[in-house]
Write a protein that holds these residues in place. Structure first.
Motif, short mmCIF file in Angstrom:
data_model
loop_
_atom_site.label_atom_id
_atom_site.label_comp_id
_atom_site.label_asym_id
_atom_site.label_seq_id
_atom_site.Cartn_x
_atom_site.Cartn_y
_atom_site.Cartn_z
N GLY A 143 36.84 41.61 38.70
CA GLY A 143 38.00 41.86 39.55
C GLY A 143 38.00 40.95 40.77
N THR A 144 36.81 40.68 41.32
CA THR A 144 36.69 39.78 42.47
C THR A 144 37.12 38.36 42.11
N THR A 145 36.62 37.84 41.00
CA THR A 145 36.93 36.46 40.63
C THR A 145 38.40 36.29 40.26
N LEU A 146 38.98 37.28 39.58
CA LEU A 146 40.40 37.19 39.26
C LEU A 146 41.25 37.30 40.53
N GLY A 147 40.77 38.07 41.51
CA GLY A 147 41.46 38.13 42.80
C GLY A 147 41.43 36.79 43.50
N LEU A 148 40.30 36.09 43.45
CA LEU A 148 40.21 34.75 44.02
C LEU A 148 41.17 33.79 43.33
N LEU A 149 41.27 33.91 42.01
CA LEU A 149 42.18 33.04 41.28
C LEU A 149 43.63 33.33 41.63
N ALA A 150 43.98 34.62 41.72
CA ALA A 150 45.36 34.98 42.06
C ALA A 150 45.73 34.49 43.46
#
Length: 244
Positions: A143-150
Motif C-alpha cells: 500500500g505504501t509503494t502504490l501510494g508513492l506511485l500514485a
C-alpha cells in the motif's frame, strides 16, 4: 542512489510524522479499530473467521496508500521536493527514503493489527503466525509503494482520492472478499491474478485456514515484493519535482 541520503530522507519523514499525533493514530490504531468493529459486528457468527484475513489485508493497505500518497504529494506542492532535488539527492533516494520511513510504519501497523485480530478479536490461525505477520507487513508495504506511485501522477489531494476507484476499489472487488476468486467469471478471475491485493488476500486466507503449504505462501510473498519493487522504480522514474 546513496544509502546515507536515503536514510537521511527517511529520518526526516519519521521526525515529521512523530510530531503529528493524528497521523500516528491513523496509521497505527485505526486499522485495528476497524478490524475490531468488523469482529464485533459479526460476533457469535462464523463470518469474521471467514473474512477476517481479508480485513487484515484491506484496512492497512488502504490507509497506507492514502497517507503515503498525500504526504508525498504535499512535498511537491510545498516546493520541498524541488529544494531537496537541487541538492545531491536523486529521485530514487527520495522515493526510497519515503518507502523506508513508511515501510517501518507499515511494519508496526501490520504487527499491531495482526496481533489485535488474533489476540483480541479471536481470529483463529491454523498456519504459522510468523507467516501471517510477514504477509500482513508485505501487504501494508505494498500500500505504501502504490501510494508513492500514485502521488507521482496526482496534482492535488483530491486527485489522490480519485485514484482510489482506479487503483484500490478494483482490487477490493476482485480480491476474493465478496466472492471466491475461483468462482468469478473467467475474465474477472484472470484480471484478479494481475492485482497484487489478490495475492495478499490469498496468502492470508491460506495461512489462516492452513489450506496451503508454506511454499505457496512464500511464493505469494515474492509476488507482493515484485509489485512493491516495480512501484518504487516506476515512481522514481515518473516523479516530478513540483506540482504545477
Amino acid at each position: 542512489m546513496t544509502p546515507r541520503r536515503t536514510l537521511a530522507t527517511a529520518g526526516r519523514v519519521l521526525t515529521q510524522i512523530r510530531h503529528d499525533p493524528r497521523t500516528v493514530v491513523l496509521l497505527l490504531v485505526v486499522p485495528s479499530l476497524l478490524i475490531g468493529l468488523v469482529a464485533w459486528l459479526f460476533d457469535d457468527t462464523p463470518v469474521f473467521q471467514q473474512i477476517g484475513p481479508a480485513m487484515l489485508a484491506l484496512f492497512p493497505f488502504i490507509i497506507m496508500f492514502l497517507v503515503t500518497s498525500i504526504a508525498t504529494l504535499r512535498e511537491r506542492r510545498s516546493g520541498t521536493l524541488e529544494r531537496l532535488l537541487s541538492l545531491p539527492l536523486s529521485k530514487l533516494d527520495f522515493i526510497l527514503g519515503y518507502a523506508l520511513a513508511f515501510g517501518l510504519l507499515a511494519v508496526l501497523q501490520a504487527t499491531i493489527a495482526a496481533t489485535f485480530a488474533v489476540a483480541v478479536c479471536g481470529l483463529e490461525i491454523e498456519g504459522s503466525l510468523g507467516l501471517l505477520l510477514a504477509v500482513a507487513v508485505s501487504d501494508a508495504v505494498l500500500g505504501t509503494t502504490l501510494g508513492l506511485l500514485a502521488s507521482a501522477f496526482a496534482r492535488t489531494e483530491f486527485q489522490v482520492v480519485q485514484f482510489m476507484p482506479a487503483i484500490v476499489f478494483p482490487q477490493v472487488l476482485l480480491g476474493g472478499v465478496l466472492i471466491r476468486r475461483d468462482e468469478m467469471p473467467p475474465v474477472l478471475e484472470a484480471i484478479s491474478d494481475w492485482l497484487p491485493l489478490s495475492h495478499a488476500i490469498d496468502a492470508l486466507n491460506a495461512v489462516a485456514t492452513g489450506s496451503e503449504d508454506d511454499g505457496y505462501v512464500v511464493g505469494q510473498l515474492l509476488i507482493l515484493a515484485a509489485f512493491a519493487v516495480g512501484a518504487i522504480v516506476l515512481g522514481s522514474i515518473t516523479l516530478r519535482r513540483r506540482t504545477q
